[in-house]
Design an enzyme around this catalytic site. Structure first.
Site, short mmCIF file in Angstrom:
data_model
loop_
_atom_site.label_atom_id
_atom_site.label_comp_id
_atom_site.label_asym_id
_atom_site.label_seq_id
_atom_site.Cartn_x
_atom_site.Cartn_y
_atom_site.Cartn_z
N ASP A 20 0.84 -1.20 0.00
CA ASP A 20 0.00 0.00 0.00
C ASP A 20 0.88 1.25 0.00
OD1 ASP A 20 0.91 -0.42 2.64
OD2 ASP A 20 -1.05 -1.13 3.29
N ASP A 75 -7.85 -2.58 14.25
CA ASP A 75 -9.24 -2.74 13.82
C ASP A 75 -9.42 -3.93 12.88
OD1 ASP A 75 -8.05 -1.82 11.49
OD2 ASP A 75 -9.34 -0.06 11.26
N HIS A 119 -7.63 -4.55 10.07
CA HIS A 119 -7.30 -4.36 8.65
C HIS A 119 -6.03 -5.12 8.27
CE1 HIS A 119 -4.91 -0.50 9.83
NE2 HIS A 119 -4.02 -1.41 9.49
N GLU A 125 -9.85 -1.48 5.32
CA GLU A 125 -10.48 -1.19 6.61
C GLU A 125 -11.76 -2.00 6.76
OE1 GLU A 125 -8.70 0.21 8.67
OE2 GLU A 125 -8.10 2.27 8.26
#
Ligand code: F6R
Length: 260
Positions: free
Chosen positions: A67, A136, A138, A143
């Site tokens: 990313d 979270d 990811h 996400e």
């Protein structure tokens, strides 16, 4: 999915660097998927050490970033390309033109996403993809609520992820809001997925990914669909796993010929 619960970061680094070394040695044109952040750092340190001892070479390898932030000027010290250069590729013999990342400078970002996937396909896909996990759940920057079939695309970071990543930025710097990330469907195409997590703040996300339901609310749970996924944890990141004793026993009794 194989769950390996180890001790210190050095042990994690050694184990995963071993898996990467085997890819580098076994294939004529190996391809690696590289993650940024804290989790892979022990692996990168071990890879640099092994390269300095002439045990491994990246000369015929190609590496792909998972990313990249959108909106940072190219060469920005906070960019993920710069991070990987500083932490790994500046110190090994990977040809600089064979480190690839999403081109976030392009006017047409959708086209940049499609071209990045094409580049990976043309290289024959990714042999081994390193992953961290967000608190979270990811992976990459997929996400919660990311489609489990998603492709490489523009994503908006959650406030949690931006707060988690603020530690890499100066007090006056803003964590970018947007990124380009390989999608979950794209990540699933790699030959071997290796996810690393350390620290109690990852324990809940790890338990959801490994033992929870397959759900877009925990994007890392998509690893359950992959035929060769390895999750390497320190004891703190593993503490919420219900079957931790079973994973430890399985790993202790692994036949010597069976590597991660
Ligand atoms: C980084 C990435 C992220 C991180 C994750 C964990 O390229 O894609 O998914 O792996 O946010 O970050 P750390 O390892 O810093 O806790």
């Amino acid at each position: 999915m194989e769950i390996v619960i180890t001790g210190a970061p050095d042990e994690i680094g050694d184990l995963v660097a071993g898996a990467i070394a085997r890819v580098l040695q076994a294939r004529p044109d190996p391809t690696l998927g590289l993650a940024t952040g804290s989790s892979p750092l022990p692996v990168y340190r071990q890879l640099i050490d092994r390269h300095r001892r002439s045990e491994i070479s990246f000369a015929s390898a190609t590496a792909f970033l998972l990313d990249e932030y959108v909106g940072l000027p190219s060469g920005d010290p906070q960019s993920y390309r710069r991070f990987i250069e500083t932490e790994l590729t500046d110190h090994v013999d990977l040809p600089p033109d064979r480190l690839h990342g999403p081109d976030t400078d392009r006017a047409d970002l959708l086209e940049a996403c499609r071209d990045y996937e094409r580049l990976i396909r043309d290289a024959g896909g990714i042999d081994l993809q390193l992953l961290g996990i967000g608190s979270d759940g990811h992976i990459g920057f997929n996400e919660p609520t990311s489609s489990l079939a998603s492709r490489t695309r523009l994503k908006t970071l959650t406030p949690t992820t931006r707060a988690d990543n603020a530690r890499f930025f100066g007090p006056d710097e803003e964590v970018p809001l947007h990124v380009i990330t390989q999608g979950l469907g794209a990540i699933l195409e790699a030959g071997h997925l290796v996810l690393i997590a350390m620290g109690a703040h990852k324990a809940e996300a790890v338990a959801a990914a490994v033992e929870g339901p397959l759900t877009a609310m925990c994007p890392a749970s998509v690893l359950q669909l992959h035929p060769h996924a390895t999750v390497v944890l320190d004891p703190d990141a593993a503490w919420r796993l219900r079957l931790a004793d079973y994973y430890r026993q399985t790993y202790e009794h692994k036949p010597p010929w069976q590597v991660i």
